[in-house]
Design a protein around this motif. Structure first.
Motif, PDB file in Angstrom:
ATOM      1  N   PHE A  11       8.293  -5.561  24.265  1.00 10.46           N
ATOM      2  CA  PHE A  11       7.792  -6.842  23.416  1.00 10.46           C
ATOM      3  C   PHE A  11       8.246  -6.729  22.088  1.00 10.46           C
ATOM      4  O   PHE A  11       7.838  -5.964  21.376  1.00 10.46           O
ATOM      5  N   LYS A  23      13.591 -16.558  29.791  1.00 11.96           N
ATOM      6  CA  LYS A  23      13.373 -15.123  29.788  1.00 11.96           C
ATOM      7  C   LYS A  23      14.155 -14.396  31.022  1.00 11.96           C
ATOM      8  O   LYS A  23      14.581 -13.478  30.895  1.00 11.96           O
ATOM      9  N   ASP A  75      17.398 -14.458  30.251  1.00 13.69           N
ATOM     10  CA  ASP A  75      17.855 -13.356  29.428  1.00 13.69           C
ATOM     11  C   ASP A  75      17.863 -11.939  29.917  1.00 13.69           C
ATOM     12  O   ASP A  75      18.585 -11.117  29.584  1.00 13.69           O
ATOM     13  N   CYS A  76      16.901 -11.911  31.091  1.00 18.18           N
ATOM     14  CA  CYS A  76      17.131 -10.474  31.465  1.00 18.18           C
ATOM     15  C   CYS A  76      17.825 -10.207  33.010  1.00 18.18           C
ATOM     16  O   CYS A  76      17.687  -8.948  33.280  1.00 18.18           O
ATOM     17  N   ALA A  92       9.744  -7.623  32.142  1.00 16.29           N
ATOM     18  CA  ALA A  92      10.933  -6.660  31.648  1.00 16.29           C
ATOM     19  C   ALA A  92      10.404  -5.461  30.779  1.00 16.29           C
ATOM     20  O   ALA A  92      11.204  -4.596  30.580  1.00 16.29           O
ATOM     21  N   TYR A 107       7.276 -16.979  28.051  1.00 18.76           N
ATOM     22  CA  TYR A 107       8.389 -16.094  27.521  1.00 18.76           C
ATOM     23  C   TYR A 107       8.224 -14.810  27.107  1.00 18.76           C
ATOM     24  O   TYR A 107       8.618 -13.704  27.852  1.00 18.76           O
ATOM     25  N   TYR A 108       7.131 -14.567  26.312  1.00 20.10           N
ATOM     26  CA  TYR A 108       6.771 -13.109  26.018  1.00 20.10           C
ATOM     27  C   TYR A 108       5.841 -12.553  27.023  1.00 20.10           C
ATOM     28  O   TYR A 108       5.830 -11.293  26.901  1.00 20.10           O
ATOM     29  N   TYR A 156       6.459 -12.585  30.127  1.00 16.77           N
ATOM     30  CA  TYR A 156       7.470 -12.325  30.945  1.00 16.77           C
ATOM     31  C   TYR A 156       8.165 -10.927  30.442  1.00 16.77           C
ATOM     32  O   TYR A 156       8.526 -10.027  31.154  1.00 16.77           O
ATOM     33  N   SER A 157       8.413 -11.038  29.171  1.00 19.34           N
ATOM     34  CA  SER A 157       9.006 -10.124  28.612  1.00 19.34           C
ATOM     35  C   SER A 157       8.226  -8.655  28.436  1.00 19.34           C
ATOM     36  O   SER A 157       8.722  -7.550  28.561  1.00 19.34           O
ATOM     37  N   LYS A 158       6.824  -8.806  28.267  1.00 21.32           N
ATOM     38  CA  LYS A 158       5.988  -7.741  28.105  1.00 21.32           C
ATOM     39  C   LYS A 158       5.647  -7.202  29.680  1.00 21.32           C
ATOM     40  O   LYS A 158       5.822  -5.838  29.949  1.00 21.32           O
TER      41      LYS A 158
END
Length: 215
Positions: free
Chosen positions: A111, A39, A42-43, A108, A100-101, A103-105
């Protein structure tokens, strides 16, 4: 079938419980680290990453299935029993998807629920798939066919093809496919080649029956 069952009894080895727990915890941490790393890439803008990451398109590679299936295959095959394979693969994906998610929420700031649900569903069924994959390490004809079926799925994740074209998704996918061949190799070169040929045939059938990609 009798030989297949003998393979099962022969290959399930006893490992001390404390070592089993340590192995599973390490696999959990591996999943967490890889999920976080995936992630993070990805970011992060490509111009802020080393050139090799951009050149090999590592971020998109980690967003596809082939690498995760190959890692899960390795975890499964090298576990000491089918039950341990199921547990180890589950904790790996649980750690990877959670980090992963998360980190996304929380980092980053978004979600993607639909994608998260796909990976959560995959995590839930992963123990069953790992339990089955573990038996590919046997020496029977059934184990060889199972190995060919696993390799066929990875073949379709590595290559794109049709009547008039054939290409690979990326060099990284090709490397994961070669890794899978090494992990699943049989006792003789002849049997390994037979496994590979069978996998190609199965892959073409799957590509015809299931006309969408898991790449």
């Amino acid at each position: 079938m009798k030989k297949f069952l003998n393979d099962i009894r022969y290959t399930e080895n006893r490992v001390p419980l404390n070592k089993q727990i340590i192995n599973s915890v390490l696999i959990l941490f591996l999943g967490i680290a890889l999920g976080f790393f995936s992630k993070f890439l990805d970011c992060t803008p490509s111009n802020k990453l080393p050139y090799i990451f951009s050149y090999l398109d590592v971020s998109n590679f980690l967003g596809r299935f082939a690498i995760w299936v190959t890692i899960a295959l390795c975890v499964s095959i090298y576990s000491n029993s089918s039950l341990r394979a199921a547990i180890n693969v589950f904790v790996f994906f649980a750690g990877m998807v959670t980090s992963y998610y998360s980190y996304s929420k929380y980092v980053a700031g978004f979600f993607p629920r639909s994608y998260a649900m796909i990976w959560i569903a995959f995590t839930m069924i992963s123990p069953i798939l790992a339990f089955i994959c573990w038996y590919a390490k046997g020496k029977s004809n059934l184990a060889l066919i199972l190995s060919a079926m696993i390799l066929a799925i990875l073949f379709n994740m590595t290559f794109v093809y049709g009547i008039l074209y054939f290409d690979m998704r990326s060099i990284l996918e090709l490397m994961t496919f070669v890794c899978a061949i090494v992990v699943l190799k049989r006792n003789t070169i002849k049997d390994t080649m037979l496994m590979f040929v069978l996998s190609c045939g199965i892959a073409f059938i799957l590509n015809f029956v299931i006309p969408f990609s898991f790449g």
